[in-house]
Design a protein around this motif. Structure first.
Motif, short mmCIF file in Angstrom:
data_model
loop_
_atom_site.label_atom_id
_atom_site.label_comp_id
_atom_site.label_asym_id
_atom_site.label_seq_id
_atom_site.Cartn_x
_atom_site.Cartn_y
_atom_site.Cartn_z
N THR A 391 0.83 -1.20 0.00
CA THR A 391 0.00 0.00 0.00
C THR A 391 0.87 1.25 0.00
N VAL A 394 2.13 2.46 -3.31
CA VAL A 394 1.17 3.21 -4.11
C VAL A 394 0.88 4.57 -3.48
N HIS A 395 0.84 4.61 -2.16
CA HIS A 395 0.53 5.86 -1.45
C HIS A 395 1.69 6.21 -0.52
N PRO A 396 2.75 6.81 -1.07
CA PRO A 396 3.94 7.06 -0.24
C PRO A 396 3.66 7.95 0.96
N GLU A 397 2.67 8.82 0.88
CA GLU A 397 2.45 9.76 1.98
C GLU A 397 1.51 9.22 3.05
N ALA A 398 0.92 8.06 2.82
CA ALA A 398 -0.11 7.59 3.75
C ALA A 398 0.49 7.17 5.09
N VAL A 399 -0.23 7.44 6.16
CA VAL A 399 0.15 6.96 7.49
C VAL A 399 -0.58 5.65 7.70
N LEU A 400 0.15 4.56 7.77
CA LEU A 400 -0.51 3.26 7.86
C LEU A 400 -0.02 2.54 9.10
N HIS A 401 -0.91 2.29 10.00
CA HIS A 401 -0.55 1.58 11.22
C HIS A 401 -0.89 0.11 11.09
N ARG A 403 -2.41 -2.93 12.78
CA ARG A 403 -3.33 -3.16 13.89
C ARG A 403 -3.67 -4.63 13.99
N ALA B 267 -4.41 9.05 12.59
CA ALA B 267 -4.56 7.67 12.12
C ALA B 267 -4.94 6.77 13.28
N ARG B 274 -8.16 7.22 5.79
CA ARG B 274 -6.79 7.14 5.29
C ARG B 274 -6.13 8.49 5.52
N VAL B 275 -5.04 8.49 6.25
CA VAL B 275 -4.36 9.73 6.60
C VAL B 275 -3.11 9.87 5.73
N LEU B 276 -2.95 11.02 5.12
CA LEU B 276 -1.80 11.27 4.26
C LEU B 276 -1.02 12.46 4.78
N VAL B 277 0.29 12.31 4.83
CA VAL B 277 1.12 13.42 5.29
C VAL B 277 1.52 14.26 4.09
N PHE B 285 1.52 15.53 -5.77
CA PHE B 285 0.85 14.72 -4.75
C PHE B 285 -0.63 14.55 -5.09
N GLU B 289 -2.29 10.85 -5.74
CA GLU B 289 -3.36 10.30 -4.90
C GLU B 289 -4.72 10.43 -5.57
#
Lengths: 511, 442
Positions: A391, A394-401, A403, B267, B274-277, B285, B289
């Motif tokens: 993921t 594809v989405h380098p800026e996403a914050v992905l935790h 869980r 997040a 979906r959180v994006l920095v 960007f 996205e």
């Protein structure tokens, strides 16, 4: 003492960062308690009119050493995190050494020391690896000790995985994963007491229920090949996911009813004992049913069973479909929980089926269970880590935790899990290499797959092996070097590698 | 009525403008110049000082007030001022403005002895939800801080009969915490008795909990129509409040936040978003996205100028509908003139809410349906009303249906055997021509 001398001693003591004497003091206390457990097989020996001395001798030795260690090191240094690593490793080593003494001393026991040590280590680590091709030829008391040592090892595992390893943050185990939210992390010694009080009693309770069920089968002649001694012995090695049987053919000699009872209890032993406790004692079934790891546990067991049944049917190995499903289910759970019971001669199975078994043993049961190996929680975390990497691409800026059960897994824990898995596979490869080299030295032919299966059996605390003699045969033909290698793998696997590995790192000993 | 107000900022000024004709005002603020401006423009009495100071309140004559409003930009100061006034002027109604939604929760649980608390974050979020929430609905409104939702659905013509559609209402599996308050068939209203059925092509008006309304969306609309695709720029508290409300209504939400640590926190708070920095100002960007493919972009950043730039950029990238949450008084005009579809000012919304409460503490909200043929009222039942204690099934019908009861600030979705109790607030559906009568009766 001159001031200069005092200065020199003071400075010298600071030069290593671990208080060895505090560790020895704790080890002494552990030994005192642990050696007392040998009184039980001594009683059994007395009951069967056998010689109790093989047990009384190590009991006395253990008590004496424990007493000396405790006395001479009283009040020396503080037992901190680092010291706990040392205590864990020394205690398991000492336990395996003491436990090997009865095998050496008993009449009709094992005369050769490496054999006795490996047998004892297999017992204590709950591994179904043995140098005996027919354990029923052992004296009753020694056979009881063999089963009982697996059960004792299980008790050790509960303390280790629930109280010690989370606090030491080994391999991605975090205190927060073990303990329900909102509960504060207790001090180490208190934590151990709480764990023993709670989960130790659950473990004893499960053992009693399993034993009573099996004794019932024996007494009411539902299984006429099972006697009361077998029933208790099997209960001890079932709830601990040990896998030792009192008969030569593992469980193949016993009736289907006995096999199903063993199946049920080893499946429970492979589940998360914390959630099991809440479900059984507090009637909170939801956390268990909703738990992501438990669900994956069931799914993997079923997939394994299906795969094995398909492989067996495809190879025309089984007489009926139901038979192959039953065998698949039993063997799948037996290997996934790293018990290692068998109900058939699996070395005659097609490679596809045995490969699945080895794969299951490499996964293991739930993280806070009695089973060994890498544990499903780590598989789950790493699976989610891989998905996150995809993921994130594809989405380098996403914050992905990451869980599990909707709760975020700390990045540090994720890293720990990854490191653990890498080290695990590294050791496995080294183990295979060592077995192969030793076989070459001895002019044996050891194929890679059996070697892999044997190393897996040892490192995952599962078993049985598929080496020279197959699962029902013994490890006797191996050389002493291989036996000690396997013993080392068993200990490494049981202690989740890191506590041992850390002893070999320089930063551990540095102040 | 004598109104004592702490805070002479944007909110205070707006309230003053709306109410000064009918009421006597006294305004407290620490800022000398702001007060001077008020005196010059409106000729009100002012007191310079801190509204959380007992001395200032007493000297300002708070004990004579009938209504006390604290609307500074500091939540804690507003709450303390209200709590002090509760003791200094026991007969005055108190209103506190807060931005943090958590204070609202605490107030709802009766931990804070204040008569009315308005959260500007939540008000902004609800305002956004009125415009874009529940995409499957024809029209939607939110009552009781979002606990109760009203939706008008259009049941598609070709829809197949199911557990709800085409069955008698008393036998149909209507989501539990919801009530059908009206069926409109070919322009005619049908009172939804147990024997009626919802048919394809009808319009239905439903009042229910957010969860139940989500289930309704699933009944009348297919997956794609149900989920909106919303991008929220700015993960401050307002942005998070908006995201939370939209997520609860089943929308897909992406949040863009420039600060990495804040993004991490969001997040954690909102696992389904979906959180994006990112700043949201970077065309690469936005391309990567595919922000342009979102249906709506909501801008809740801190500075109006940044919002304006980002919103314009998003428009250029193809976002069809943009909503800006602005801070400055004049921004609304500037934004809407320059092509941003809707600009909302939380301060204005908050002051409107406070003015509404000051006007009539009993009727909180009115929502119109089918142009203005039907109304939904949010009314507190009079203490001495003879309806109290009677089961709902015995209420004078006249096409009026109680969709929800707010008891102790928690929503209940009643059935025929429930009774109205003292202090209840009811959300009622009625025909507009009966609305006045109904309000008097309650």
């Amino acid at each position: 003492m001159t001031a200069r001398r005092r200065f020199q001693r003071a400075v010298k003591r600071r030069s290593i960062g671990v208080s060895v004497r505090a560790s020895l003091h704790a080890l002494g206390r552990v030994l005192e308690v642990a050696s007392l457990t040998l009184a039980l097989p001594a009683l059994v020996a007395a009951g069967y009119l056998e010689n109790p001395f093989p047990f009384l001798v190590p009991l006395a030795i253990g008590l004496a050493i424990g007493f000396i260690l405790e006395r001479t090191n009283r009040g020396r240094g503080r037992l901190g995190t680092r010291e706990v690593f040392l205590v864990i490793v020394l205690a398991w080593l000492a336990g395996a050494l003491l436990g090997s003494v009865p095998y050496l001393l008993a009449a009709h026991g094992l005369g050769h020391w490496p054999d006795a040590f490996m047998e004892s280590m297999a017992g204590l680590t709950g591994t179904n690896i043995s140098v005996l091709s027919d354990p029923s030829k052992l004296p009753r008391s020694l056979l009881f000790w063999r089963q009982f040592s697996q059960w004792l090892g299980g008790l050790g595992v509960i303390v280790l995985t629930l109280a010690l390893l989370p606090r030491l943050r080994v391999g991605g185990r975090e205190p927060t994963i073990a303990e329900p939210p909102g509960q504060e992390v207790e001090r180490l010694s208190r934590g151990v007491k709480i764990v023993i009080r709670r989960f130790g009693f659950l473990y004893i309770g499960l053992t009693v229920v399993a034993a009573l069920t099996l004794v019932g089968l024996a007494l009411f002649d539902i299984d006429d090949r099972l006697n009361v001694f077998d029933a208790i012995g099997l209960a001890l090695s079932t709830v601990s996911t040990g896998g030792f049987s009192t008969h030569a053919g593992s469980l193949a000699d016993f009736s289907v009813a006995t096999q199903w009872v063993v199946f049920a209890f080893m499946a429970l032993a492979g589940a998360n004992i914390v959630l099991l406790f809440r479900g059984l004692m507090r009637r909170e079934v939801r956390p268990l049913v909703r738990d992501g790891e438990t669900r994956l546990y069931v799914v993997i067991a079923l997939l394994g069973a299906g795969g094995i049944a398909a492989a067996l049917t495809a190879a025309g190995h089984m007489t009926s479909g139901w038979h192959s499903i039953r065998e698949g289910l039993f063997q799948s759970v037996s290997f996934l929980t790293t018990s290692g019971f068998t109900i058939d001669n699996i070395s005659a199975w097609p490679l596809a089926a045995t490969a699945i078994l080895v794969g299951l043993a490499l996964i293991g049961g739930c993280a806070f269970s009695l089973s060994g190996s890498q544990k499903i929680l780590r598989v789950l975390i790493i699976g989610k880590l891989l998905r996150r990497e995809l993921t994130q691409t594809v989405h380098p800026e996403a914050v992905l935790h990451i869980r599990v059960n909707r709760r975020r897994i700390d990045e540090r824990a994720v890293r720990g899990a990854v490191a653990f898995v890498l080290v695990f596979f590294g050791l496995l490869a080294l183990g295979v290499l060592a077995l192969e080299l030793d076989a070459a030295r001895m002019d044996f032919t050891l194929n890679v797959f059996p070697a892999l299966a044997d190393a897996t059996a040892a490192l995952s605390n599962g078993g049985p092996g598929l080496g020279f003699a197959g699962p029902l045969g013994s490890f006797a033909p191996f050389s002493d070097v291989s036996k000690l290698t396997l013993s080392a793998l068993m200990l490494l696997g049981r202690l989740e590698i890191i506590p041992i590995a850390v002893l070999f790192s320089r930063s551990y000993w540095r102040p | 009525m004598k109104i004592f107000m702490v805070g002479a900022g944007q909110v205070g000024t707006t309230i003053l403008e709306a109410l000064r004709g009918e009421h006597e005002f006294r305004v407290v603020d620490r800022d000398h110049e702001r007060l001077a401006e008020l005196v010059q423009n409106y000729g009100v009495t002012t007191v310079e000082g801190d509204g959380t100071s007992r001395r200032v309140l007493e000297q300002g004559g708070v004990d004579e007030a009938n209504l006390f409003i604290s609307c500074t930009s500091h939540d804690e100061a507003n709450l303390i001022a209200c709590l002090l006034t509760r003791r200094l002027a026991p007969n005055a109604k108190t209103i506190a403005r807060v931005s943090n939604e958590e204070y609202l929760e605490v107030w709802r649980d009766r931990f804070l002895d204040v008569d009315f608390v308005v959260s500007s974050e939540l008000e902004a979020a609800l305002a956004v939800s009125r415009i874009i929430g529940i995409p499957a609905a024809r029209q939607t409104d939110v009552f009781a801080d979002g606990q109760v939702q009203m939706v008008e659905f259009e049941v598609p013509g070709g829809i197949a009969s199911g557990a709800v559609i085409g069955k008698r209402l008393r036998e149909s599996a209507v989501p539990y915490d919801s009530r059908v308050v009206s069926i409109i068939r070919a322009g005619k209203r049908i009172v939804p008795r147990g024997s009626e059925r919802i048919e394809a092509g009808d319009r239905v008006v439903v009042i229910g909990s957010p969860k139940a309304i989500n289930l309704w969306s699933a009944i009348v609309a297919s997956g794609e129509q149900r989920t909106g695709d919303v991008v929220v720029f700015g993960g401050g508290r307002t942005g998070v409040a908006i995201a939370r409300v939209l997520l609860s209504q089943g929308s897909r939400v992406r949040i863009i936040e420039a600060d990495a640590r804040r993004a991490d926190r969001i997040a954690e708070l909102l696992p389904r978003a979906r959180v994006l920095v990112a700043t949201g100002m970077n065309p690469d960007f936005l391309d990567r996205e595919q922000i342009g493919r979102a249906e709506v972009a909501v801008f809740a950043m801190r500075e109006d100028t940044k919002i304006h730039y980002a919103a314009t950029l998003a428009k250029l990238h193809g976002v069809p509908f943009t909503i800006a949450i602005v801070h400055d008084e004049v921004s609304i005009e500037v934004f809407e003139k320059s092509g941003i579809d809707v600009a909302l000012n939380p301060r204005l919304i908050t002051s409107e809410e406070i003015v509404r409460f000051a006007h009539d503490p009993r009727t909180r909200q009115v929502s119109m349906l089918e142009r203005d043929r039907f109304e939904i009222l949010d009314v507190t039942v009079r203490e001495d009303n003879e309806l109290i204690g009677k089961p709902l099934s015995e209420l004078p019908a006249k096409g009026t249906i109680i969709g929800a009861i707010i008891r102790n600030d928690r929503a209940i979705f009643p059935h025929g055997h429930d009774r109205i109790q003292r202090g209840d607030r009811v959300i009622v559906f009625t025909e507009s021509k009966h609305a006045g009568e109904l309000e008097r009766e309650l």
